[in-house]
Design a protein around this motif. Sequence first.
Motif, PDB file in Angstrom:
ATOM      1  N   UNK A 177       0.858  -1.184   0.000  1.00 32.02           N
ATOM      2  CA  UNK A 177       0.000   0.000   0.000  1.00 32.02           C
ATOM      3  C   UNK A 177       0.895   1.235   0.000  1.00 32.02           C
ATOM      4  N   UNK A 178       0.749   2.084  -1.022  1.00 32.34           N
ATOM      5  CA  UNK A 178       1.609   3.259  -1.151  1.00 32.34           C
ATOM      6  C   UNK A 178       0.806   4.491  -1.536  1.00 32.34           C
ATOM      7  N   UNK A 179       1.416   5.633  -1.310  1.00 28.73           N
ATOM      8  CA  UNK A 179       0.867   6.914  -1.746  1.00 28.73           C
ATOM      9  C   UNK A 179       2.033   7.803  -2.139  1.00 28.73           C
ATOM     10  N   UNK A 180       1.735   8.977  -2.672  1.00 26.66           N
ATOM     11  CA  UNK A 180       2.778   9.921  -3.028  1.00 26.66           C
ATOM     12  C   UNK A 180       3.418  10.523  -1.787  1.00 26.66           C
ATOM     13  N   UNK A 230       5.477   4.046   1.620  1.00 27.57           N
ATOM     14  CA  UNK A 230       4.531   3.063   2.145  1.00 27.57           C
ATOM     15  C   UNK A 230       3.530   3.713   3.100  1.00 27.57           C
ATOM     16  N   UNK A 231       2.309   3.249   3.050  1.00 28.36           N
ATOM     17  CA  UNK A 231       1.291   3.721   3.993  1.00 28.36           C
ATOM     18  C   UNK A 231       1.424   2.902   5.273  1.00 28.36           C
ATOM     19  N   UNK A 232       1.455   3.576   6.409  1.00 30.81           N
ATOM     20  CA  UNK A 232       1.667   2.915   7.699  1.00 30.81           C
ATOM     21  C   UNK A 232       0.353   2.338   8.225  1.00 30.81           C
ATOM     22  N   UNK A 233      -0.091   1.273   7.577  1.00 30.23           N
ATOM     23  CA  UNK A 233      -1.342   0.627   7.975  1.00 30.23           C
ATOM     24  C   UNK A 233      -1.146  -0.253   9.207  1.00 30.23           C
ATOM     25  N   UNK A 234      -2.164  -0.297  10.038  1.00 31.38           N
ATOM     26  CA  UNK A 234      -2.099  -1.158  11.215  1.00 31.38           C
ATOM     27  C   UNK A 234      -2.194  -2.621  10.818  1.00 31.38           C
ATOM     28  N   UNK A 235      -2.836  -2.913   9.697  1.00 30.70           N
ATOM     29  CA  UNK A 235      -2.884  -4.276   9.152  1.00 30.70           C
ATOM     30  C   UNK A 235      -3.155  -4.194   7.648  1.00 30.70           C
ATOM     31  N   UNK A 236      -2.673  -5.183   6.926  1.00 25.93           N
ATOM     32  CA  UNK A 236      -2.934  -5.232   5.487  1.00 25.93           C
ATOM     33  C   UNK A 236      -2.062  -4.319   4.654  1.00 25.93           C
ATOM     34  N   UNK A 237      -0.915  -3.892   5.210  1.00 26.72           N
ATOM     35  CA  UNK A 237      -0.044  -2.986   4.444  1.00 26.72           C
ATOM     36  C   UNK A 237       0.546  -3.680   3.226  1.00 26.72           C
ATOM     37  N   UNK A 238       0.726  -4.983   3.332  1.00 28.68           N
ATOM     38  CA  UNK A 238       1.221  -5.750   2.190  1.00 28.68           C
ATOM     39  C   UNK A 238       0.333  -6.970   1.980  1.00 28.68           C
TER      40      UNK A 238
END
Length: 291
Positions: free
Chosen positions: A168-171, A252-260
């Motif tokens: 999961x990424x963003x600019x 990378x988006x710092x997701x609590x779960x599901x980042x990859x």
Amino acid sequence: MARSTIEQWRMFKAVADFGGFQQAADHVHKSQSTVHHAVNKLEEQLGVQLIEVQGRKTQITPAGQQLLRRITYLLAETERFENVAKNLKQGVESRLAIAVDEAFPKSVLYQALAEVSKEFPLVHIEVIETILNGANELLNKGVAEIALSPFTLANELSEDLCQMEFMAVCGAKHPLAQKHNVTPEDLKQYRQIVLRDSGQERQIDVGWLGSEQRWTVSHMATSIELIQKNLGFAWLPKTAIAESLQYGVLTPIQLTRGATRTLSLFLNFRDAQTLGPVARSFIGHVRYFTE
């Protein structure tokens, strides 16, 4: 109807390339008189002087130089044509179409294509880039002989080639880039960039699609570009965005779960018995480079 022959032009080109009738004769394995007769007959048929001999020096006339430039291309095409015919006689395909999901690692694809082209330089290879169901659909329709797809074929033995990691990424300047402990609920308020299934018969959605704002695009490159411009977020293959991550264009988006998440990619073809040497070579190289 053409009065000149390919063999006459081949001998004329040999004279031009090697600087004389004897040298040309040695190269084409003919007698000097045969080469001389062929060129004289060619001049007679065309009504144009191609070669002039001054003492011991053989020179190509301006008219000969002009025609030589054109005939060089024709002779090269003739040789290619004959080689294609030879390949067909030996059972070698003249064309190979490969449907490739855009998530498939480009480095592996390019290495495999390069090796196949070394072995079969005259074979026309068509790479059709697809999304999701698109590769298998083209295979089932007979448009492609090989599919590199994220899905197995129904009732068929598909070969698991590799697993791709999506991130999961963003600019770098997107609001999500500054946040920590991002939850799926947080994502819903931002625009998601989604890839459209290129299959026409049975389109499906894959992955998290919870965002209330969504842009759907047809190519991975478009998705990456939009995200680099801070216009949304997406899960993208790490191999496709490695350089953008390295230079800080994407983050990378710092997701609590599901980042990859991971996605398996499969090698699919309809009938191994019908595959020609070129297809088998490509399959072998793809297997080798994904080991």
